[in-house]
Enzyme design. Structure first.
Site, short mmCIF file in Angstrom:
data_model
loop_
_atom_site.label_atom_id
_atom_site.label_comp_id
_atom_site.label_asym_id
_atom_site.label_seq_id
_atom_site.Cartn_x
_atom_site.Cartn_y
_atom_site.Cartn_z
N LYS A 1 0.84 -1.20 0.00
CA LYS A 1 0.00 0.00 0.00
C LYS A 1 0.88 1.26 0.00
O LYS A 1 1.63 1.49 0.93
CB LYS A 1 -0.89 0.05 1.24
N GLU B 1 10.81 1.05 9.70
CA GLU B 1 11.77 2.13 9.41
C GLU B 1 11.02 3.42 9.67
O GLU B 1 10.11 3.78 8.93
CB GLU B 1 12.26 2.00 7.96
N CYS C 1 13.62 10.78 6.04
CA CYS C 1 13.76 10.35 7.45
C CYS C 1 15.20 10.43 7.92
O CYS C 1 15.45 10.62 9.11
CB CYS C 1 13.16 8.97 7.67
N GLU D 1 10.92 15.47 14.92
CA GLU D 1 11.13 15.42 13.47
C GLU D 1 10.16 16.39 12.78
O GLU D 1 8.95 16.30 12.96
CB GLU D 1 10.87 14.00 12.97
#
Ligand code: ADP
Length: 489
Positions: A195, A269, A303, A400
């Site tokens: 997906k 991850e 990331c 982040e």
């Protein structure tokens, strides 16, 4: 002294529509509506629902994407299960041939993939064309090579395929993340239900087209679309043997809880907040170039972005001056223009999130600096931004942001910078800039990060494993290590 080069000022309100889009999109063959790719065919979703996908640089609707519900997920998993019986039994060499074919077809259609990636996600065409798409093909080539050599990858062991892999990917590198997930799964004889993220489904659906053309047996790869609800249905499906997820730490934690107690294998991850460290003996111009690439590549939607700059105190003034000068030369705007350095923020939601962090950083007392460039009045854009005098406890340092925003801290000693670099919930990547090999070795062993780049940044290769520590997740993708999560030994 570096001369300050001002960007030409464009009146974006009037010129934007006529700005030279060097990559023409008229020849790109897109459907108005996309269905789900299950068992080798495109099928209507059981939900009967479609949602729109937009070009974030123009805010125009590009196409409608099917929303898969639990029944659709079940159908895809059943197709993958049925295909697994055959796929896991055909000869490894034959499996490799199909994967090579997919790699070659991506190369043949690279230009189309690059343009669609940029239209749907907002990243500069130069990056889609030179990085994302070639790397995606390379991942398929690399893992195609492993398909019939697994006994060398796992000497004295008998690697067995797991079964059906549920794979959920993010919006920052759509085709590349699909390749990272699908290629090792196929090489090891597994079948896939993948997906893509809801804002960037188009290149995964184009990949479905290509997979049809490759002749890959039906059901080996199923690509279904939708948002979090669809992702959760994949995670919770009882007949899935492995979940591979790349995305936010919050969703990663939810997935970990959801599959606790089941025998599903899991790799995560997740987020990152990498330290990029410049010592006073580093080649400073090269380091500044690396800092710019580390944070502004793909609008900072990375990331492993080098989002925290640590610069040794005695060279801080000169580094910051060079960095500001370099930022003035960055071209922000039309992602389809080959000269653009920073394209559009992927979605309105992400832009709101970034802008909120800009407010938070200011309120916390860090000094904000933004390039003086203009940004288009339409579309989602953010100027390259620095937070100077940031401190370790600031939220903009700890959390982040996933945008073109760099925090800057200074340090005096190597011990101090190691302590600060590691004092963060994440541990995905880091960068070190120095002339001394001994410092590089010292730091690479002490930084708690899955990937540490030395005198370079954001370099990716299918042969190198990638993955994190702490809240950045676990498991490795890429290289020999990337085969491990898809086999039972
Ligand atoms: P971001 O916050 O950067 O959008 P997400 O982690 O929300 O990142 O999204 C990454 C991927 O995870 C997307 O494909 C998204 O649809 C999917 N996703 C979101 N919520 C869930 C969930 N609860 N379970 C499984 N997948 C999810």
């Amino acid at each position: 002294m570096t001369k300050k080069t001002k960007q030409p000022t464009l009146d974006f309100k009037t010129d934007w529509a006529y700005a030279p889009a060097l990559e023409d999109t008229k020849h790109i063959n897109l459907k108005k509506q996309y269905d789900l790719f299950i068992d080798g065919k495109f099928v209507k979703p059981n939900s009967k629902k479609h949602f729109a996908t937009y070009n974030p640089a123009t805010e125009e609707k590009i196409a409608e994407i099917a929303e898969a519900n639990e029944k659709d997920v079940d159908k895809a998993v059943k197709a993958a299960r049925k295909a697994f019986d055959k796929w896991s039994k055909i000869s490894a060499k034959e499996r490799g041939k199909y994967i090579y074919r997919i790699a070659r077809l991506i190369q043949e259609r690279a230009r189309e993939f690059a343009v669609i990636e940029t239209m749907d996600g907002g990243k500069p065409i130069r990056e889609s064309r030179d990085i994302d798409i070639p790397l995606a093909a390379n991942h398929f080539f690399y893992y195609a090579g492993w398909a019939d050599k697994l006994e060398y990858a796992f000497p004295d062991r008998t690697p067995k395929s797991l079964g059906v892999a549920g794979q959920i990917i993010p919006w920052n590198f759509p085709l590349l993340m699909a390749a990272w997930k699908i290629a090792p799964a196929l090489a090891t004889g597994n079948t896939v239900v993948l997906k893509p993220a809801e804002t960037t489904s188009l290149t995964a659906l184009k990949l479905a087209d290509l997979i049809q053309d490759s002749g890959l047996p039906d059901g080996v790869v199923n690509i279904i679309t939708g948002a979090g609800h669809t992702g959760a249905a994949i995670v919770n499906h009882p007949d899935i043997n492995k979940i591979a997820f790349t995305g936010s730490t919050d969703v990663g934690k939810m997935i970990q809880k959801a599959i606790a107690g089941t025998d599903k294998k899991l790799t995560l991850e997740l987020g990152g907040k990498a330290a990029n460290i410049i010592f006073d003996d580093a080649p400073l111009d090269q380091a500044v170039e690396g800092i710019v690439n580390g944070i502004f590549f793909n609008q900072g939607h990375v990331c492993c972005a080098g989002s925290r700059l640590f610069v040794q105190e005695n060279v801080a003034d000169i580094v910051i001056r060079k960095l500001k000068d370099r930022m003035e030369t960055l071209v922000v705007g039309n992602p389809m223009d080959k000269n653009t350095d920073i394209g559009a923020i992927n979605s309105k939601e992400q832009l709101l999130k970034i802008n909120n962090y800009l407010k938070i950083g200011k309120a916390e007392g860090a000094d904000i600096y933004q390039s003086s460039c203009g940004i288009p009045s339409k579309g989602y854009f953010c100027k390259p931004t620095l937070f100077l005098n940031a401190s370790q406890s600031h939220r903009v340092v700890q959390e982040e942001i996933f945008g073109p925003v760099l925090t800057i801290q200074t340090f005096r000693t190597i011990e101090e910078v190691i302590e600060k670099a590691n004092n963060i919930p994440y541990g995905l990547s880091a960068g070190v800039w120095t002339d001394k090999g001994s410092k590089i070795f010292n730091l690479t062993s002490k930084l708690r990060a899955g990937v540490v780049w030395a005198n370079t940044y954001n370099k990716f290769d299918p042969t190198s494993p990638f993955g994190g520590y702490k809240e950045s997740g676990f498991g490795r993708e890429g290289g020999l290590h990337g085969l491990m999560p898809y086999v039972r030994l």
